[in-house]
Design an enzyme around this catalytic site. Structure first.
Site, PDB file in Angstrom:
ATOM      1  N   GLU A 166       3.195  29.960  20.578  1.00 39.84           N
ATOM      2  CA  GLU A 166       3.674  28.576  20.744  1.00 39.84           C
ATOM      3  C   GLU A 166       2.631  27.527  20.363  1.00 39.84           C
ATOM      4  O   GLU A 166       2.465  26.529  21.054  1.00 39.84           O
ATOM      5  CB  GLU A 166       4.100  28.350  22.208  1.00 39.84           C
TER       6      GLU A 166
HETATM    7  C1  TNX Z   1       6.924  31.417  26.775  1.00 36.02           C
HETATM    8  S1  TNX Z   1       6.497  33.723  25.307  1.00 36.02           S
HETATM    9  C2  TNX Z   1       5.540  31.525  26.827  1.00 36.02           C
HETATM   10  C3  TNX Z   1       4.847  31.126  28.043  1.00 36.02           C
HETATM   11  C4  TNX Z   1       5.783  30.663  29.112  1.00 36.02           C
HETATM   12  C5  TNX Z   1       7.015  31.528  29.112  1.00 36.02           C
HETATM   13  C6  TNX Z   1       7.973  31.222  30.213  1.00 36.02           C
HETATM   14  C7  TNX Z   1       5.052  33.241  25.285  1.00 36.02           C
HETATM   15  C8  TNX Z   1       4.165  34.122  24.582  1.00 36.02           C
HETATM   16  N1  TNX Z   1       4.755  32.086  25.880  1.00 36.02           N
HETATM   17  O1  TNX Z   1       3.901  30.144  27.753  1.00 36.02           O
HETATM   18  O2  TNX Z   1       5.140  30.737  30.324  1.00 36.02           O
HETATM   19  O3  TNX Z   1       7.674  31.386  27.887  1.00 36.02           O
HETATM   20  O4  TNX Z   1       9.036  32.128  30.245  1.00 36.02           O
END
Ligand code: TNX
Length: 550
Positions: free
Chosen positions: A359
């Protein structure tokens, strides 16, 4: 405590070795009959009760209670009952001590333990004589009317065999107060080894901080289901949770809050080593994660010099993602990473340092690639292999790099290309494996961006054949991540992890030939009274029939 020498995951899923050759004809025909019975058990999970005519030789069956399902079970129909005069012998002091301590608490028996004895005790844990099929992590358990012998090639296999033995005993064996018994074990032979070498659980200690004792409590719970990696998500926008001596503000400032504005916290380096030692005593290897280049607000807030504009943002206690980025063009960024990874690598005996990489939506695509290209060799220079969320496949990956798939979309061309090039993948698809997803619309804790994940959704997929182009030997295993935006207490951890963590560890451990929802649901139900005896605050899914005492 074998994991300090753990090496990166090997190229292919673990397969049984060829059986030995020097067997008599009589023995061979006995083995053939036993194997036939085992195949029936493996195919049905029930020892032949699913419709097809029951083979004459498979009269006795093991109770359908063990999670993860063993590779093969051959029942004899006899019963062993532990007497107050019983003794325990073990070729490994740690596993012997672990088993004796659990049994002494609930049975009230003395159960003297001898390490390295020449005469086997009533329960004997032996590092010799195991069939080669069990490999490095498997075991063979033989239960006869006079006692139980568990054989393995390494202590980790004995430990896994001990978990199976405990599950074959009455649920109250897991109680920490003395209970009445009788302490029975069904007779027969279980021969068992894992499908995958990586079976992980992740705990996000950044969104909410969890103490050393809370992490150790969770380690004890995950060990029951043959987890062998604990991934600690040690940094995020809301908190930095480990002391880095060369950058002290990371912990003292960056660790001073959490989601919702609570006090947060951080591990000293001694705390972190205590967690590693505790995990190691349960044959679990710690994978530390420092998430970058995104998810870095706590670090950027701790040092103005890490920011492109030289201005430190405030601490963050919300739950948005994707707004922070390390400054990719700044030389200091890589000095920082080198020093952080250097200290962490020196403290970490396991083979991996997880660099996050998810992200990073406020880092441009070309900056992101530049960044991953620069960070991989830094980790390698400190003697560790890189693990990262699958997004890192946007850059060319070193062959030792392990990518962790988390998407809800089954096709990912960059990851498939990386896999074709030799990258191994750990499977954590959010819509099956994320322990922070709500079970149903009514679940109080958790999120639902990847949908609702009831127990049978957690169980109902094949990690070895899920993402197109990432199958077979490209799959290193499975991990169940628990993000903690809404998770605050150990009771919250329990509620989200149980019963889904055991479901995912069955996918990681058990041969896919044993995959059977009806059988699994029954075996999972059998865990209910055990969790009740241990005080685990599990979710009583309506998909499962929970026996009395659950
Ligand atoms: C996505 S999936 C994230 C996290 C969040 C989570 C909550 C991923 C690698 N990163 O930063 O905590 O969703 O479900």
């Amino acid at each position: 405590m074998s994991d300090s020498t753990a090496t990166p995951i090997s190229a292919s899923p673990i397969t049984p070795h060829a059986p030995g050759r020097a067997v008599s004809r009589r023995l061979r025909s006995r083995i053939r009959r036993a194997l036939l019975a085992a195949v029936v058990v493996a195919a049905t999970g029930f020892g032949g009760v699913l419709g097809s005519p029951a083979p004459a030789i498979a009269a006795a069956t093991f109770p359908n209670v063990v999670v993860p399902a063993p590779a093969s079970e051959v029942a004899t129909g006899t019963t062993f009952t532990l007497a107050s005069s019983a003794t325990v012998t073990s070729d490994d002091a740690n596993v012997g001590g672990y088993l004796a301590a659990i049994l002494r608490k609930s049975t009230g028996y003395a159960l003297p333990l001898t390490v390295g004895a020449t005469t086997p005790g009533t329960i004997a844990l032996s590092l010799s004589g195991a069939p080669s099929s069990v490999g490095t992590e498997g075991y063979q358990l033989v239960s006869s009317p006079t006692g139980v012998v568990i054989r393995a090639t390494q202590a980790t296999g004995l430990f896994h065999g001990v978990q199976t033995l405990l599950q074959l005993m009455p649920a109250s064996v897991m109680s920490s107060a003395v209970k009445p018994g009788p302490w029975t074990v069904p007779g027969g032979t279980i021969t068992d080894w894992p499908r995958f070498g990586y079976r992980g659980a992740m705990l996000d200690v950044a969104r909410h901080f969890f103490s050393v004792a809370q992490v150790e409590h969770y380690i004890d719970e995950m060990a029951l289901y043959k987890v062998n990696y604990l991934h600690l998500h040690l940094s995020d926008d809301q908190g930095w949770r480990i002391v880095i001596n060369s950058w002290p503000n990371l912990a003292t400032h960056g660790g001073s809050t959490e989601v919702g504005g609570g006090a947060g916290g951080y591990y000293t380096q001694a705390d972190y080593q205590a967690i590693i030692a505790y995990a190691s005593s349960r044959y679990i290897t710690v994978v530390p994660e420092i998430d970058m280049p995104g998810h870095t607000n706590a670090a950027l807030s701790s040092y103005a010099s890490l920011n492109c504009n030289g201005v430190a943002p405030g601490l963050y206690t919300g739950t948005d993602v994707g707004f922070s980025s390390l400054c990719v063009s700044l030389a200091l960024t890589y000095t920082f990473i080198d020093q952080v990874v250097g200290e962490l690598a020196a403290l970490t005996p396991g083979p991996y340092i997880h660099i996050g990489g998810d992200e990073a939506s406020s880092t441009s695509a070309s900056d992101y690639q530049t960044f991953i290209n620069k960070v991989q060799p830094i980790v390698a220079a400190h003697g560790k292999a890189v693990m990262g969320w699958h997004n890192i496949a946007a850059a060319p990956l070193a062959s030792s790099t392990l990518a962790q798939f988390w998407d809800t979309n089954k096709s990912n061309s960059a990851l498939a290309a990386a896999a074709a090039n030799g990258t191994k993948v750990v499977m954590s698809p959010a819509n099956h494996a994320y322990l922070d997803m709500k079970y149903t619309r009514k679940t109080k804790l958790g999120q639902n961006w990847a949908g609702y994940v009831e127990v049978n959704t957690a169980y109902g997929w094949d990690p070895g054949n899920y993402v197109s182009g990432v199958t077979g030997s490209s799959v290193a295993g499975v991990e169940a991540p628990l993000w903690t935006e809404t998770i605050v207490t150990s009771a919250d951890i329990d509620q989200m992890a149980f019963p889904r963590l055991p479901a995912l560890m069955e996918l990681g451990w058990s041969q896919y030939s044993t995959h059977n929802t009806t059988s699994f649901d029954q075996r999972l139900g059998a865990q209910g009274p055990r969790w009740a005896a241990m005080g685990v605050n599990y979710y009583k899914s309506t998909q499962i029939t929970w026996p009395s005492g659950s």
